[in-house]
Scaffold this active site. Structure first.
Site, mmCIF file in Angstrom:
data_model
loop_
_atom_site.group_PDB
_atom_site.id
_atom_site.type_symbol
_atom_site.label_atom_id
_atom_site.label_comp_id
_atom_site.label_asym_id
_atom_site.label_seq_id
_atom_site.Cartn_x
_atom_site.Cartn_y
_atom_site.Cartn_z
ATOM 1 N N HIS A 1 0.739 -1.389 -0.042
ATOM 2 C CA HIS A 1 0.125 -0.012 0.157
ATOM 3 C C HIS A 1 0.728 1.201 -0.059
ATOM 4 O O HIS A 1 2.196 1.178 0.574
ATOM 5 C CB HIS A 1 -1.179 0.009 1.252
ATOM 6 C CG HIS A 1 -2.124 -1.086 0.928
ATOM 7 N ND1 HIS A 1 -3.224 -0.962 1.707
ATOM 8 C CD2 HIS A 1 -2.375 -2.146 0.152
ATOM 9 C CE1 HIS A 1 -4.107 -1.965 1.400
ATOM 10 N NE2 HIS A 1 -3.519 -2.448 0.463
ATOM 11 N N GLU B 1 0.610 3.840 1.648
ATOM 12 C CA GLU B 1 1.149 4.204 3.146
ATOM 13 C C GLU B 1 2.494 3.475 3.528
ATOM 14 O O GLU B 1 3.372 4.246 4.325
ATOM 15 C CB GLU B 1 -0.091 3.891 4.021
ATOM 16 C CG GLU B 1 -1.206 4.838 3.881
ATOM 17 C CD GLU B 1 -2.248 4.094 3.101
ATOM 18 O OE1 GLU B 1 -2.023 3.350 2.040
ATOM 19 O OE2 GLU B 1 -3.541 4.017 3.277
ATOM 20 N N CYS C 1 -6.305 1.566 5.197
ATOM 21 C CA CYS C 1 -6.805 0.232 5.622
ATOM 22 C C CYS C 1 -6.197 -0.419 7.222
ATOM 23 O O CYS C 1 -5.720 0.470 7.699
ATOM 24 C CB CYS C 1 -6.453 -1.001 4.714
ATOM 25 S SG CYS C 1 -4.843 -1.606 4.945
ATOM 26 N N CYS D 1 -2.328 -0.856 7.336
ATOM 27 C CA CYS D 1 -1.764 0.460 7.185
ATOM 28 C C CYS D 1 -1.911 1.193 8.348
ATOM 29 O O CYS D 1 -0.913 1.735 9.036
ATOM 30 C CB CYS D 1 -2.048 1.340 6.099
ATOM 31 S SG CYS D 1 -1.356 0.352 4.280
HETATM 32 N N1 LIG Z 1 -5.343 3.068 1.890
HETATM 33 C C1 LIG Z 1 -4.889 2.312 0.866
HETATM 34 C C2 LIG Z 1 -6.090 1.498 0.155
HETATM 35 C C3 LIG Z 1 -5.671 0.708 -0.831
HETATM 36 N N2 LIG Z 1 -4.619 0.745 -1.330
HETATM 37 C C4 LIG Z 1 -4.153 -0.141 -2.543
HETATM 38 C C5 LIG Z 1 -4.453 -1.367 -2.569
HETATM 39 C C6 LIG Z 1 -4.841 -1.688 -3.992
HETATM 40 O O1 LIG Z 1 -3.731 -1.641 -4.671
HETATM 41 C C7 LIG Z 1 -5.642 -0.724 -4.233
HETATM 42 C C8 LIG Z 1 -7.137 -0.968 -3.887
HETATM 43 O O2 LIG Z 1 -7.554 -1.875 -4.975
HETATM 44 P P1 LIG Z 1 -9.325 -2.031 -5.154
HETATM 45 O O3 LIG Z 1 -9.584 -2.986 -4.411
HETATM 46 O O4 LIG Z 1 -9.837 -0.572 -5.101
HETATM 47 O O5 LIG Z 1 -9.350 -2.419 -6.701
HETATM 48 O O6 LIG Z 1 -5.254 0.217 -3.681
HETATM 49 C C9 LIG Z 1 -3.518 1.546 -0.675
HETATM 50 O O7 LIG Z 1 -2.479 1.687 -1.399
HETATM 51 N N3 LIG Z 1 -3.765 2.283 0.429
#
Ligand SMILES: Nc1ccn([C@H]2C[C@H](O)[C@@H](COP(=O)(O)O)O2)c(=O)n1
Length: 205
Positions: free
Chosen positions: A95, A97, A122, A125
């Protein structure tokens, strides 16, 4: 003036604000979120690009990150959302973060820093944010607000006394360097839990 500012009205219209003077400054939160938005643009995730910008107590950026595969994983690990769990990105992706904290930790102390992130963190994180001693989270989008991951994340942030502040409407502009004839105007609008970025050139005269 070297830049133009656009404003989003409460009716959702975008209109130019009267030409700002050179004394107009980009406020800190907009600037740091603009860096997070630009970092998100580096993500190869075909569905959700996330960017993060870690800022220390002296208002200095000490790390940035975007969601990406672990080193060496590009082209080898999947970006799928569905199907066999082992063949989805969720098992592998780092992620934004996490990347911002890891990038910063190599050279600086992240304790007391603020995390600017384009998507609400999430639960995993958030554990990292708490354990690293960050003092605040500022976010743009909360599109997964009703998932167990986000609900657990908010519970932990509240428990740890870490404020989570949503940047409601985010308008930003970037000055051109003095040698350039044109200024760049960057506008980011948050609507319906999603955001977009418009970057354009505008005559500086
Ligand atoms: N706070 C966050 C939440 C999610 N991510 C990343 C993880 C995945 O690459 C994408 C989410 O994918 P989706 O389920 O919307 O197709 O975002 C993050 O980096 N930081």
């Amino acid at each position: 003036s070297a830049f133009v500012v656009l404003i989003l009205t409460s009716q959702g219209h975008v209109k130019p604000l009267k030409s700002p003077g050179l004394t107009d400054l980009l406020i800190d939160a907009d600037y740091f979120m603009a860096v997070a938005v630009l970092s998100a643009k580096r993500s190869k995730d075909p569905n959700t690009q996330v960017g993060a910008c870690l800022v220390d107590q002296d208002n200095k950026i000490i790390g940035t990150g975007h969601n990406c595969m672990p080193n060496g994983g590009d082209g080898k690990l999947p970006w799928n959302r569905d199907g066999d769990k082992l063949d989805t990105k969720y098992m592998y992706v780092c992620h934004a973060e996490l990347n911002a904290i890891v990038n910063a930790s190599a050279k600086a102390d992240v304790k007391g820093c603020t995390m600017y992130v384009t998507l609400f963190p999430c639960n995993e994180c958030t554990k990292l944010i708490i354990q690293a001693g960050l003092k605040e989270v500022v976010y743009l989008c909360d599109k997964y607000y009703d998932t167990p991951e986000t609900i657990a994340s908010k519970r932990m942030l509240d428990m740890a006394g870490i404020p989570k502040n949503k940047l409601l409407v985010f308008i930003s502009s970037v000055e051109s360097s003095s040698s350039e004839k044109y200024g760049h105007c960057v506008l980011c609008v948050v609507q319906n839990n999603s955001f977009f970025l418009v970057s354009r050139k505008c005559n500086t005269k």
